[in-house]
Structure formats: C-alpha cells, structure tokens
Design a protein around this motif. Structure first.
Motif, PDB file in Angstrom:
ATOM      1  N   THR A 179       0.490  -1.119   0.076  1.00 33.15           N
ATOM      2  CA  THR A 179      -0.135   0.625   0.049  1.00 33.15           C
ATOM      3  C   THR A 179       0.761   0.791  -0.067  1.00 33.15           C
ATOM      4  O   THR A 179       0.637   2.198  -1.045  1.00 33.15           O
ATOM      5  CB  THR A 179      -0.931   0.269   1.109  1.00 33.15           C
ATOM      6  OG1 THR A 179      -1.835  -1.255   1.692  1.00 33.15           O
ATOM      7  CG2 THR A 179      -1.952   1.170   1.305  1.00 33.15           C
ATOM      8  N   GLY A 180       1.899   1.345   0.577  1.00 33.26           N
ATOM      9  CA  GLY A 180       2.908   2.586   0.817  1.00 33.26           C
ATOM     10  C   GLY A 180       3.568   2.662  -0.403  1.00 33.26           C
ATOM     11  O   GLY A 180       3.333   4.331  -0.759  1.00 33.26           O
ATOM     12  N   THR A 181       4.165   2.192  -1.202  1.00 29.01           N
ATOM     13  CA  THR A 181       5.494   2.124  -2.138  1.00 29.01           C
ATOM     14  C   THR A 181       3.786   2.922  -3.276  1.00 29.01           C
ATOM     15  O   THR A 181       4.315   3.192  -4.618  1.00 29.01           O
ATOM     16  CB  THR A 181       5.201   0.966  -2.561  1.00 29.01           C
ATOM     17  OG1 THR A 181       5.999   0.812  -2.090  1.00 29.01           O
ATOM     18  CG2 THR A 181       5.943   1.014  -4.313  1.00 29.01           C
TER      19      THR A 181
END
Length: 232
Positions: A179-181
């Motif tokens: 999710t962060g990337t």
C-alpha cells in the motif's frame, strides 16, 4: 535473530567441519565463531550483504554473497539459518533436497524455530529437535529427494501500470504491491531527466516504473539483498 543462533551452534562444534556449508543471513557474530570457521574451513553462503561484510576477515571463497544454487550444496553438510520469511525457508530446503537429504536448521523461537519440524513436514521424511538454548532451536531433518529446482518457479509477480514486476521469496511484499509504495507511485511523479536512486529497491517497481514513464532517467537500483537484486 541475533548472535544466539551462532551461540547455539557453538554448543555443537562437531557440526562445523571443512565440509560444512552454512546458508543464511545473520550479521551479528559472537566471540569465537569466526575463529571456529577459520580453523575448520567451513563455508558461508549468504544473500545478505551485511552478513557478507561481517564475515569479511574470512574472505572468498570461504564466504560468498549470492543466491544459493544447487551446485553450491553438492556433497556438503548443510546448516540453514532459518529465515523469517517462511516461503523463503521452504524454497531453500527444496533447493537443498536436490543435492543432499540431510539438513541441520537453527532458528530463533520467535521466528518459528520451535515449529520448524511442523513447518517442514511436507518436505521431510523425519525431523528431530536436537537442542534448544538461547531462545533458539536446532533441528535435524531428513529431506525428501527433489529432482529439480528453479528459483523462477518460486517467484511471484504483480502488475503496475501494465508492467509486470517479479519477486523471489523473501523479498519485501512478495508477489504484491504494498500500500505504501502504491501511494508513493500514485502521488510522486517521475522526474523528466537526471539521476534517480532506488535505495532498498526490492522488486525495483519504483525505479523501473519511473524509468518506463521517463526513459531519459538514469536509474540505479540498490539493495543489500541478493534476492531483491535478482528480482529487480
């Protein structure tokens, strides 16, 4: 893991011989461990650059930084330092089983060391916990023979903007885009030119997708993990 896995092995110096190959990633070395390896000539194969650097005094070919391959294991007594990523551990055991049928495994209890026998049940004829100390467990496994092994068959892939990215077992966010990337890629545009460093590149999705968007970019992908380098 910490020095504890090595400290447990120090209780079993008979396992450390000129024919021993230690496979794993653990850079914290206790007093006396490198001396034992230097005296016996036991070899270390690691995919972790920090571990390779910690063993630098021993030098090549006694210590190698690489992804393990079947030819590395032929006729060796193998000791596997149980990695945190279970998929990676099981893949390594499948590789070992192409060459030898016995494997020693040492793992921290909080990383699954207590249940290694159960985790490897499908790959082994028998398993026995032979020692437990320093919050670690030492196991002896008799492996089922495996006729072939290919790391690419262990890989998983995911798609981003019509491009496919491959990850080998143990690489961050194996087989999916985290999710962060995804959030970063959605909101941070690729620069139109210049140099870009993707540090801790994993699958390489950040650097490679920005290169796809802006071909003039000069990108460098870097990681301490040989599995990540191969994936990217």
């Amino acid at each position: 893991m910490s020095t504890a896995v090595y400290e447990l092995l120090l209780r079993h110096p008979d396992l450390i011989t000129a024919n021993t190959l230690i496979i794993g990633a653990e850079a914290d070395l206790p007093a006396g461990w490198q001396t034992l390896l230097k005296t016996t000539g036991a070899q270390v194969l690691t995919w972790d650059w920090l571990t390779a650097q910690a063993y630098r005094p021993l030098g090549e070919p006694q210590v190698r930084f690489a992804i393990p391959q079947p030819q590395d294991i032929t006729d060796k007594q193998v000791i596997l330092l149980w990695p945190k990523a279970k998929q990676q551990a099981l893949a390594l055991l499948q590789l070992v089983a192409t060459q030898v049928q016995e494997c020693w495994i040492v793992g921290a209890n909080d990383a699954g060391g207590k249940s290694i026998g159960k985790a490897c049940a499908a790959l082994s004829e028998s398993s026995e916990k032979t020692d437990s100390a320093r919050h670690c467990s030492l196991w002896n496994l008799q492996l089922r023979a495996n006729n072939e092994f290919n790391w690419l068959k262990q890989a998983q892939s995911f798609n981003w903007q019509e491009q496919a990215y491959l990850t080998l077992p143990g690489v961050f966010s194996h087989g999916k885009l985290d999710t962060g990337t995804a959030l970063l890629l959605e909101h941070v545009p690729a620069p139109s030119h210049g140099k870009l460093l993707d540090l801790g590149c994993g699958s390489g999705v950040i650097g490679l997708s920005m290169k796809a968007a802006e071909p003039a970019l000069d990108i460098t992908l870097a990681d301490i993990d040989a599995f990540a380098i191969r994936s990217s």
